[in-house]
Design a protein around this motif. Structure first.
Motif, PDB file in Angstrom:
ATOM      1  N   PHE A  13     -18.032   0.740   4.552  1.00 52.63           N
ATOM      2  CA  PHE A  13     -17.379   1.387   5.683  1.00 52.63           C
ATOM      3  C   PHE A  13     -16.303   0.485   6.290  1.00 52.63           C
ATOM      4  O   PHE A  13     -15.202   0.946   6.603  1.00 52.63           O
ATOM      5  N   VAL A  14     -16.614  -0.788   6.439  1.00 53.67           N
ATOM      6  CA  VAL A  14     -15.643  -1.740   6.998  1.00 53.67           C
ATOM      7  C   VAL A  14     -14.406  -1.818   6.111  1.00 53.67           C
ATOM      8  O   VAL A  14     -13.269  -1.789   6.591  1.00 53.67           O
ATOM      9  N   VAL A  15     -14.619  -1.896   4.793  1.00 53.82           N
ATOM     10  CA  VAL A  15     -13.495  -1.992   3.860  1.00 53.82           C
ATOM     11  C   VAL A  15     -12.642  -0.730   3.905  1.00 53.82           C
ATOM     12  O   VAL A  15     -11.408  -0.807   4.005  1.00 53.82           O
ATOM     13  N   LEU A  16     -13.276   0.431   3.845  1.00 54.55           N
ATOM     14  CA  LEU A  16     -12.508   1.677   3.841  1.00 54.55           C
ATOM     15  C   LEU A  16     -11.792   1.909   5.170  1.00 54.55           C
ATOM     16  O   LEU A  16     -10.622   2.305   5.185  1.00 54.55           O
ATOM     17  N   ALA A  17     -12.470   1.654   6.282  1.00 50.14           N
ATOM     18  CA  ALA A  17     -11.842   1.872   7.591  1.00 50.14           C
ATOM     19  C   ALA A  17     -10.662   0.928   7.804  1.00 50.14           C
ATOM     20  O   ALA A  17      -9.594   1.345   8.263  1.00 50.14           O
ATOM     21  N   SER A  18     -10.837  -0.341   7.445  1.00 49.26           N
ATOM     22  CA  SER A  18      -9.730  -1.287   7.642  1.00 49.26           C
ATOM     23  C   SER A  18      -8.581  -1.003   6.682  1.00 49.26           C
ATOM     24  O   SER A  18      -7.414  -1.157   7.048  1.00 49.26           O
ATOM     25  N   ALA A  19      -8.887  -0.563   5.465  1.00 45.02           N
ATOM     26  CA  ALA A  19      -7.821  -0.227   4.514  1.00 45.02           C
ATOM     27  C   ALA A  19      -7.037   0.996   4.987  1.00 45.02           C
ATOM     28  O   ALA A  19      -5.805   1.042   4.865  1.00 45.02           O
ATOM     29  N   LEU A  20      -7.730   1.983   5.536  1.00 43.36           N
ATOM     30  CA  LEU A  20      -7.023   3.145   6.076  1.00 43.36           C
ATOM     31  C   LEU A  20      -6.175   2.760   7.283  1.00 43.36           C
ATOM     32  O   LEU A  20      -5.074   3.281   7.468  1.00 43.36           O
ATOM     33  N   PHE A  21      -6.663   1.840   8.104  1.00 41.64           N
ATOM     34  CA  PHE A  21      -5.872   1.373   9.236  1.00 41.64           C
ATOM     35  C   PHE A  21      -4.623   0.646   8.758  1.00 41.64           C
ATOM     36  O   PHE A  21      -3.544   0.814   9.333  1.00 41.64           O
ATOM     37  N   VAL A  22      -4.768  -0.167   7.703  1.00 41.70           N
ATOM     38  CA  VAL A  22      -3.609  -0.882   7.153  1.00 41.70           C
ATOM     39  C   VAL A  22      -2.566   0.106   6.657  1.00 41.70           C
ATOM     40  O   VAL A  22      -1.374  -0.051   6.905  1.00 41.70           O
ATOM     41  N   PHE A  35      -5.706  -6.170   7.044  1.00 46.76           N
ATOM     42  CA  PHE A  35      -5.743  -6.462   5.614  1.00 46.76           C
ATOM     43  C   PHE A  35      -6.620  -7.684   5.352  1.00 46.76           C
ATOM     44  O   PHE A  35      -7.335  -7.749   4.356  1.00 46.76           O
ATOM     45  N   PHE A  36      -6.580  -8.641   6.264  1.00 42.70           N
ATOM     46  CA  PHE A  36      -7.451  -9.812   6.208  1.00 42.70           C
ATOM     47  C   PHE A  36      -8.919  -9.376   6.231  1.00 42.70           C
ATOM     48  O   PHE A  36      -9.737  -9.844   5.438  1.00 42.70           O
ATOM     49  N   ILE A  37      -9.266  -8.448   7.117  1.00 39.92           N
ATOM     50  CA  ILE A  37     -10.636  -7.949   7.197  1.00 39.92           C
ATOM     51  C   ILE A  37     -11.000  -7.177   5.938  1.00 39.92           C
ATOM     52  O   ILE A  37     -12.117  -7.290   5.423  1.00 39.92           O
ATOM     53  N   THR A  38     -10.061  -6.419   5.390  1.00 40.90           N
ATOM     54  CA  THR A  38     -10.312  -5.675   4.157  1.00 40.90           C
ATOM     55  C   THR A  38     -10.638  -6.625   3.010  1.00 40.90           C
ATOM     56  O   THR A  38     -11.586  -6.393   2.249  1.00 40.90           O
ATOM     57  N   LEU A  39      -9.878  -7.697   2.878  1.00 45.50           N
ATOM     58  CA  LEU A  39     -10.116  -8.643   1.791  1.00 45.50           C
ATOM     59  C   LEU A  39     -11.450  -9.362   1.951  1.00 45.50           C
ATOM     60  O   LEU A  39     -12.165  -9.586   0.967  1.00 45.50           O
ATOM     61  N   PHE A  40     -11.811  -9.725   3.170  1.00 43.54           N
ATOM     62  CA  PHE A  40     -13.113 -10.348   3.390  1.00 43.54           C
ATOM     63  C   PHE A  40     -14.252  -9.358   3.132  1.00 43.54           C
ATOM     64  O   PHE A  40     -15.304  -9.728   2.615  1.00 43.54           O
TER      65      PHE A  40
END
Length: 183
Positions: A13-22, A35-40
């Motif tokens: 969920f964190v990856v998908l939500a942050s990627a959509l925000f990016v 994008f930093f949060i997505t990569l982590f």
């Protein structure tokens, strides 16, 4: 549901939500930090998949290299360029973005079709690896093998990629710097 599944769903969920925000954000600074949060988050998913070397590589190369390069390009770019980018009208779905959206939807349909028809457990090379006991288990030490192959067998491609990345960094710095005396 065990703790591993809960962690997987939270990280996904964190990856998908942050990627959509990016993808949808107009603010470049917020996009870079999300994008930093997505990569982590992706690194966390790799850890959950018992691919710790890939997770460390994800952090070192993408967070430590690519994201820093993006930050430098952002900081070195001129204020005028950033103002022009932020003042542009950008609807998420518009007529001039229709070919890209159709292409992305077609690509998604093809990928889902391929995944459904292949069946990952029925691939012949996977069956052969399992039958000959050549599958990599979670306790196998692959980091040593990767290091030995990287510094012996694949040394030339490794050095070629490092030179290519250095040339990209120098080119980005050259393009980002302002011309002296130009108004």
């Amino acid at each position: 549901m065990n703790i591993g599944q809960v962690l997987f769903y939270v990280m996904a969920f964190v990856v998908l939500a942050s990627a959509l925000f990016v993808a949808g954000s107009k603010n470049l600074v917020r996009s870079i930090f999300m994008f930093f949060i997505t990569l982590f988050g992706l690194a966390g998913l790799y850890v959950l998949a018992l691919a710790d070397f890939v997770a460390v590589t994800q952090i070192v190369i993408y967070v430590g290299g690519v994201l820093v390069l993006i930050l430098f390009a952002f900081m070195l770019s001129g204020r005028e360029t950033l103002n022009i980018l932020q003042q542009q009208k950008s609807k998420f779905i518009s007529l001039n973005k229709l070919p890209a959206i159709l292409f992305a939807a077609l690509f998604f349909v093809v990928m889902v079709n391929v995944l459904i028809k292949t069946g990952a457990g029925n691939l012949p090379w996977i069956k052969q690896a399992v039958a000959t006991n050549a599958a990599i288990g979670p306790n196998d030490i692959t980091v040593n093998n990767i290091g030995i192959n990287l510094m012996t067998r694949y040394l030339l491609p490794f050095e070629a990629i490092s030179i290519l990345l250095m040339m990209a960094l120098v080119g980005a710095a050259h393009l980002a710097r302002k011309e002296r005396g130009a108004v």
